[in-house]
Design a protein around this motif. Sequence first.
Motif, PDB file in Angstrom:
ATOM      1  N   PRO A 278       0.852  -1.350  -0.083  1.00  0.00           N
ATOM      2  CA  PRO A 278       0.192   0.003   0.037  1.00  0.00           C
ATOM      3  C   PRO A 278       0.751   1.286   0.101  1.00  0.00           C
ATOM      4  CG  PRO A 278      -0.943  -1.662   1.614  1.00  0.00           C
ATOM      5  CD  PRO A 278       0.324  -2.125   1.126  1.00  0.00           C
ATOM      6  N   LEU A 279       2.016   1.134   0.358  1.00  0.00           N
ATOM      7  CA  LEU A 279       3.102   2.468   0.604  1.00  0.00           C
ATOM      8  C   LEU A 279       3.358   2.579  -0.907  1.00  0.00           C
ATOM      9  CD1 LEU A 279       4.663   4.696   1.868  1.00  0.00           C
ATOM     10  CD2 LEU A 279       6.214   2.873   2.409  1.00  0.00           C
ATOM     11  N   LEU A 280       3.747   1.360  -1.438  1.00  0.00           N
ATOM     12  CA  LEU A 280       4.693   1.320  -2.725  1.00  0.00           C
ATOM     13  C   LEU A 280       3.821   1.910  -3.907  1.00  0.00           C
ATOM     14  CD1 LEU A 280       6.844  -1.844  -2.535  1.00  0.00           C
ATOM     15  CD2 LEU A 280       7.846   0.420  -2.350  1.00  0.00           C
ATOM     16  N   ASN A 281       2.427   1.259  -3.885  1.00  0.00           N
ATOM     17  CA  ASN A 281       1.510   1.606  -4.810  1.00  0.00           C
ATOM     18  C   ASN A 281       1.407   3.019  -5.565  1.00  0.00           C
ATOM     19  OD1 ASN A 281       1.005  -0.876  -5.430  1.00  0.00           O
ATOM     20  ND2 ASN A 281      -1.184  -0.811  -4.685  1.00  0.00           N
ATOM     21  N   PRO A 282       1.221   4.056  -4.402  1.00  0.00           N
ATOM     22  CA  PRO A 282       1.250   5.274  -4.961  1.00  0.00           C
ATOM     23  C   PRO A 282       2.570   6.030  -5.358  1.00  0.00           C
ATOM     24  CG  PRO A 282       1.285   5.213  -2.301  1.00  0.00           C
ATOM     25  CD  PRO A 282       0.973   3.801  -2.986  1.00  0.00           C
ATOM     26  N   LEU A 283       3.727   5.555  -4.879  1.00  0.00           N
ATOM     27  CA  LEU A 283       4.994   5.983  -5.393  1.00  0.00           C
ATOM     28  C   LEU A 283       5.062   5.501  -6.818  1.00  0.00           C
ATOM     29  CD1 LEU A 283       7.193   5.138  -2.257  1.00  0.00           C
ATOM     30  CD2 LEU A 283       6.624   7.263  -3.079  1.00  0.00           C
ATOM     31  N   ILE A 284       4.636   3.945  -7.077  1.00  0.00           N
ATOM     32  CA  ILE A 284       4.808   3.547  -8.542  1.00  0.00           C
ATOM     33  C   ILE A 284       3.913   4.182  -9.545  1.00  0.00           C
ATOM     34  CG2 ILE A 284       4.465   1.382  -9.913  1.00  0.00           C
ATOM     35  CD1 ILE A 284       5.225  -0.037  -7.567  1.00  0.00           C
ATOM     36  N   TYR A 285       2.598   4.770  -8.990  1.00  0.00           N
ATOM     37  CA  TYR A 285       1.927   5.570 -10.060  1.00  0.00           C
ATOM     38  C   TYR A 285       1.908   6.606 -10.175  1.00  0.00           C
ATOM     39  CZ  TYR A 285      -1.044   1.104 -10.414  1.00  0.00           C
ATOM     40  OH  TYR A 285      -1.382  -0.220 -10.787  1.00  0.00           O
ATOM     41  N   THR A 286       2.760   7.440  -9.181  1.00  0.00           N
ATOM     42  CA  THR A 286       3.059   8.770  -9.323  1.00  0.00           C
ATOM     43  C   THR A 286       4.519   8.961  -9.983  1.00  0.00           C
ATOM     44  OG1 THR A 286       3.696   8.944  -7.017  1.00  0.00           O
ATOM     45  CG2 THR A 286       1.623   9.671  -7.554  1.00  0.00           C
ATOM     46  N   LEU A 287       5.267   8.352  -9.667  1.00  0.00           N
ATOM     47  CA  LEU A 287       6.596   8.584 -10.225  1.00  0.00           C
ATOM     48  C   LEU A 287       6.823   8.180 -11.639  1.00  0.00           C
ATOM     49  CD1 LEU A 287       9.046   7.353  -7.104  1.00  0.00           C
ATOM     50  CD2 LEU A 287       8.175   9.611  -7.825  1.00  0.00           C
ATOM     51  N   ARG A 288       6.182   7.314 -12.021  1.00  0.00           N
ATOM     52  CA  ARG A 288       5.903   6.557 -13.346  1.00  0.00           C
ATOM     53  C   ARG A 288       5.059   7.133 -14.287  1.00  0.00           C
ATOM     54  NH1 ARG A 288       9.186   2.636 -14.395  1.00  0.00           N
ATOM     55  NH2 ARG A 288       8.387   2.029 -16.305  1.00  0.00           N
ATOM     56  N   ASN A 289       4.335   8.196 -13.768  1.00  0.00           N
ATOM     57  CA  ASN A 289       3.220   8.609 -14.572  1.00  0.00           C
ATOM     58  C   ASN A 289       3.027  10.093 -14.583  1.00  0.00           C
ATOM     59  OD1 ASN A 289       0.327   9.336 -15.276  1.00  0.00           O
ATOM     60  ND2 ASN A 289      -0.305   7.384 -15.060  1.00  0.00           N
ATOM     61  N   ALA A 290       3.392  10.566 -15.865  1.00  0.00           N
ATOM     62  CA  ALA A 290       3.624  12.094 -15.803  1.00  0.00           C
ATOM     63  C   ALA A 290       2.246  12.679 -15.881  1.00  0.00           C
ATOM     64  CB  ALA A 290       3.904  12.275 -17.473  1.00  0.00           C
ATOM     65  N   GLU A 291       1.109  12.059 -16.117  1.00  0.00           N
ATOM     66  CA  GLU A 291      -0.019  12.813 -16.158  1.00  0.00           C
ATOM     67  C   GLU A 291      -0.501  12.962 -14.673  1.00  0.00           C
ATOM     68  OE1 GLU A 291      -2.663  10.423 -18.237  1.00  0.00           O
ATOM     69  OE2 GLU A 291      -2.771  11.455 -20.265  1.00  0.00           O
ATOM     70  N   VAL A 292      -0.348  12.181 -13.924  1.00  0.00           N
ATOM     71  CA  VAL A 292      -0.490  12.315 -12.402  1.00  0.00           C
ATOM     72  C   VAL A 292       0.474  13.506 -11.585  1.00  0.00           C
ATOM     73  CG1 VAL A 292      -0.459  11.158 -10.156  1.00  0.00           C
ATOM     74  CG2 VAL A 292      -1.546   9.704 -12.147  1.00  0.00           C
ATOM     75  N   LYS A 293       1.431  13.222 -12.108  1.00  0.00           N
ATOM     76  CA  LYS A 293       2.609  14.348 -11.445  1.00  0.00           C
ATOM     77  C   LYS A 293       2.098  15.813 -11.954  1.00  0.00           C
ATOM     78  CE  LYS A 293       6.456  11.987 -12.919  1.00  0.00           C
ATOM     79  NZ  LYS A 293       7.871  11.713 -13.165  1.00  0.00           N
TER      80      LYS A 293
END
Length: 310
Positions: A278-293
């Motif tokens: 649950p901690l890694l999921n937001p890191l993975i989806y934000t750091l690897r997703n330009a639209e979310v960033k």
Amino acid sequence: MQLNINVTEVILLGLTQDPSRKNIVFAIFLLFYMGTLLGNLLIIVTVKTSQALGSPMYFFLFYLSLSDTCFSTTVAPRTIVDSLQKEASISFTECIIQIFTFHFFGCLEIFILILMAVDRYVAICKPLHYMTIMSRRVCGVLVAIAWMGSCVHSLVQIFLALSLPFCGPNVIDHYFCDLQPLLKLACSDTYLINLLLVSNSGAICTVSFLVLMFSYVIILHSLRNHSAEGRRKALSTCISHIIVVILFFGPCIFIYTRPATTFPMDKMISIFYSIGTPLLNPLIYTLRNAEVKNAMKKLWRKKIVSDDKK
């Protein structure tokens, strides 16, 4: 169903009985849980407030972050409090509730990951029909089915467990209530129930993992017909999803596909998927997703501007 429960309170041995190590457990769980709340709530707020994140992928990402938050909350807060106590105890009723919520939100996360794979398959393999197939209404129905399926899964687990008489001892060698440790308190043969539980949880984990990996193999194979830019963007998204799937399902399959068998390492592996993923999921989806960033940056700028006007 006739219940024969004499155990009214359960003692949790936790990860360690050493006071100094308990302080380490307290610090690690607190740090991980605060990071989980911050990361997932940030995604939830960003997806809800950003018009740029209105696609089905981010609709499912919202529910993945919600399930991650709730999944971690079923375990982490009590473990944090228990690590400060000399002896950690929980009532039998609370123990059953923790098992239900833990499996409910864990199963919900599995179903949401499957829906995200379906979304990526349609987006990459059926791009012209994407908005028709993955309409807002269809996505809402799919999420509702995921919630109902998770509830059925958890209720089956609980009913199977409560069909046994629990008459002691009342000590569980774990840091939270889960089915296999709890069944050790039953005063009757648990082999059949354990087998049914494994066929339930184990089958869901294993079959879902195989389905997900197969779907991503198909998706990655289909990318050969896309442009270089399209391949790069789709590949980045799929790799993020595959990382999440492996990190979550690997430990779950190890824990829930073994009938009536426990290993000393089980508690450490449980840490990984109960508070680690649950901690890694937001890191993975934000750091690897330009639209979310980009959406998060805009949200942050709006916050600064509104603060300046005040």
